[in-house]
Write a protein that holds these residues in place. Structure first.
Motif, mmCIF file in Angstrom:
data_model
loop_
_atom_site.group_PDB
_atom_site.id
_atom_site.type_symbol
_atom_site.label_atom_id
_atom_site.label_comp_id
_atom_site.label_asym_id
_atom_site.label_seq_id
_atom_site.Cartn_x
_atom_site.Cartn_y
_atom_site.Cartn_z
ATOM 1 N N LEU A 1 0.702 -1.207 -0.024
ATOM 2 C CA LEU A 1 -0.076 0.108 0.050
ATOM 3 C C LEU A 1 0.878 1.277 -0.067
ATOM 4 C CD1 LEU A 1 -2.634 1.313 0.008
ATOM 5 C CD2 LEU A 1 -2.638 1.169 2.658
ATOM 6 N N LEU A 2 1.909 1.359 0.840
ATOM 7 C CA LEU A 2 2.876 2.301 0.754
ATOM 8 C C LEU A 2 3.553 2.807 -0.528
ATOM 9 C CD1 LEU A 2 4.174 4.140 3.391
ATOM 10 C CD2 LEU A 2 6.003 2.858 2.922
ATOM 11 N N ASP A 3 3.925 1.661 -1.117
ATOM 12 C CA ASP A 3 4.538 1.931 -2.549
ATOM 13 C C ASP A 3 3.637 2.401 -3.399
ATOM 14 O OD1 ASP A 3 6.791 0.906 -1.390
ATOM 15 O OD2 ASP A 3 6.978 -0.954 -2.173
ATOM 16 N N PHE A 4 2.356 1.801 -3.336
ATOM 17 C CA PHE A 4 1.461 2.395 -4.439
ATOM 18 C C PHE A 4 1.022 3.548 -4.218
ATOM 19 C CE2 PHE A 4 -3.045 2.793 -5.842
ATOM 20 C CZ PHE A 4 -2.983 2.272 -7.122
ATOM 21 N N LEU A 5 0.848 4.224 -3.043
ATOM 22 C CA LEU A 5 0.385 5.377 -2.700
ATOM 23 C C LEU A 5 1.539 6.372 -2.995
ATOM 24 C CD1 LEU A 5 -1.617 5.046 0.607
ATOM 25 C CD2 LEU A 5 -2.655 5.205 -1.698
ATOM 26 N N LYS A 6 2.857 5.958 -2.933
ATOM 27 C CA LYS A 6 3.910 6.923 -3.027
ATOM 28 C C LYS A 6 3.756 7.197 -4.786
ATOM 29 C CE LYS A 6 7.258 5.890 0.426
ATOM 30 N NZ LYS A 6 8.409 5.183 0.721
ATOM 31 N N THR A 7 3.598 5.955 -5.682
ATOM 32 C CA THR A 7 3.508 6.247 -6.954
ATOM 33 C C THR A 7 2.397 7.156 -7.224
ATOM 34 O OG1 THR A 7 1.899 4.543 -7.449
ATOM 35 C CG2 THR A 7 4.192 4.073 -7.409
ATOM 36 N N LYS A 8 1.294 7.346 -6.497
ATOM 37 C CA LYS A 8 0.412 8.565 -6.805
ATOM 38 C C LYS A 8 0.972 9.852 -6.264
ATOM 39 C CE LYS A 8 -2.487 5.427 -8.547
ATOM 40 N NZ LYS A 8 -2.622 5.655 -10.192
ATOM 41 N N GLY A 9 1.899 10.150 -5.798
ATOM 42 C CA GLY A 9 2.373 11.343 -5.513
ATOM 43 C C GLY A 9 2.363 11.606 -4.078
ATOM 44 N N TYR A 10 1.805 10.720 -3.232
ATOM 45 C CA TYR A 10 1.630 11.011 -1.873
ATOM 46 C C TYR A 10 3.069 10.961 -1.095
ATOM 47 C CZ TYR A 10 -3.244 10.892 -1.791
ATOM 48 O OH TYR A 10 -4.802 11.063 -2.137
ATOM 49 N N HIS A 11 3.390 11.909 -0.227
ATOM 50 C CA HIS A 11 4.401 11.913 0.703
ATOM 51 C C HIS A 11 4.074 11.186 2.211
ATOM 52 C CE1 HIS A 11 7.438 14.219 3.232
ATOM 53 N NE2 HIS A 11 7.990 13.097 3.388
ATOM 54 N N ILE A 12 4.453 9.678 2.071
ATOM 55 C CA ILE A 12 3.820 9.070 3.085
ATOM 56 C C ILE A 12 4.947 8.121 3.840
ATOM 57 C CG2 ILE A 12 3.161 7.160 1.395
ATOM 58 C CD1 ILE A 12 0.366 6.622 3.034
ATOM 59 N N THR A 13 4.729 7.935 5.143
ATOM 60 C CA THR A 13 5.715 7.237 5.800
ATOM 61 C C THR A 13 5.211 6.553 6.703
ATOM 62 O OG1 THR A 13 7.270 9.153 5.724
ATOM 63 C CG2 THR A 13 8.163 7.551 7.366
#
Length: 290
Positions: free
Chosen positions: A26-38
């Motif tokens: 999920l983390l990797d997918f959301l990063k591909t959508k431009g989210y800055h997520i940790t």
């Protein structure tokens, strides 16, 4: 937007289903959508939660073992005006299985239940007649992962009475009839993202067991749910999961009717690998709520 995806300190107690690391996917997918997520551990004292625009509960799988600390953490987020998904008031409500009483009062079907208060005298044999059942399930009102969950029969009832007499000194418990349908048919999970249905799975216990969790040998099967059962599951979400990024409606079919076992709004495994559009569905829901 800076987002924290909340997990827990993994000491190996709760292993991942089928070895899949849903959090990282999920983390990797959301990063591909431009989210800055940790990823952040919910009870890590070094985390500066006020630096995040949004905090998403994903897998705080030990929260029920540390429930007072968890409530304190929620209060801290609230005081710092940090937005949490799912919403803080709903999370607090959902942490204690007494919420099932409120759902039942709303006219929605739940597994028949009675509650034992901390310090009560215990005689589980009385509940066989109450539920017209020869087997019972007893578990804490704040629990998960089958922690301190007992299958009670006429053979072991006195043994469980003795064990429970010590446990109930510290917390409330819930008593329910054992549902043979879980062994025979399995337990349904309907996944919703921002109130919209995404996918359904059927969990089955291994032969001779009643627990559907993977850690006890349970298996997971993607399913196409009937419109009738899907519409029923939607009612629980509409009534009690408003504004929630995710909701998992767990239950079983009894005499062709869906009965709720749990409405999971804190840390449910989302079975994202079981449906090709699940990650996209999650992302679309997150966009709508941010």
């Amino acid at each position: 937007m800076k987002i924290a995806l909340v997990t827990y300190h993994d000491n190996g107690k709760y292993h991942l289903i089928n070895g899949a690391n849903e959090d990282d996917s999920l983390l990797d997918f959301l990063k591909t959508k431009g989210y800055h997520i940790t990823k952040e551990i919910w009870n890590d004292p070094a985390v500066k939660w006020e630096n995040y625009d949004l905090v998403i509960l994903k897998s705080p799988w030990d929260y029920f073992d540390l429930i007072e600390d968890f409530y304190t953490w929620l209060a801290k987020l609230e005081n710092q005006k940090v937005k949490l998904l799912n919403p803080i008031d709903i999370v607090k409500w959902n942490a204690d299985k007494h919420y099932l009483q409120e759902i039942e009062k709303a006219g929605l079907r739940v597994t028949p239940s009675t509650f034992l208060a901390k310090g009560d005298q215990i005689n589980l044999a009385t509940y066989f007649e109450l539920f017209s059942a020869d087997q019972l399930i007893v578990k804490p009102c704040v629990s998960g992962g089958s922690k301190n969950t007992f299958k009670v029969t006429t053979t072991n009832v006195e043994e469980i009475n003795t064990t429970l007499a010590q446990l109930i000194l510290h917390e409330d418990f819930i008593v329910q009839p054992f549902l043979k349908e879980i062994e025979e048919q399995g337990e349904w999970s309907f996944l919703f993202f921002n109130g919209k249905f995404s996918h359904a799975i059927l969990k089955k216990a291994k032969e001779g067991d009643f627990r559907v969790q993977a850690s006890f040998g349970g298996t997971v099967h993607a399913q196409n749910a009937s419109v009738e059962y899907l519409n029923t599951a939607q009612q629980y979400v509409n009534e009690f999961a408003n504004g929630c990024l995710y909701a998992r409606v767990d239950g079983t079919i009894i005499d062709k009717e869906f009965y709720l076992m749990e409405l999971e709004l804190i840390e449910p495994f989302l079975f994202l690998a079981e449906h090709q559009d699940s990650l996209t569905n999650y992302y679309e829901a997150l966009k709508q709520l941010t």
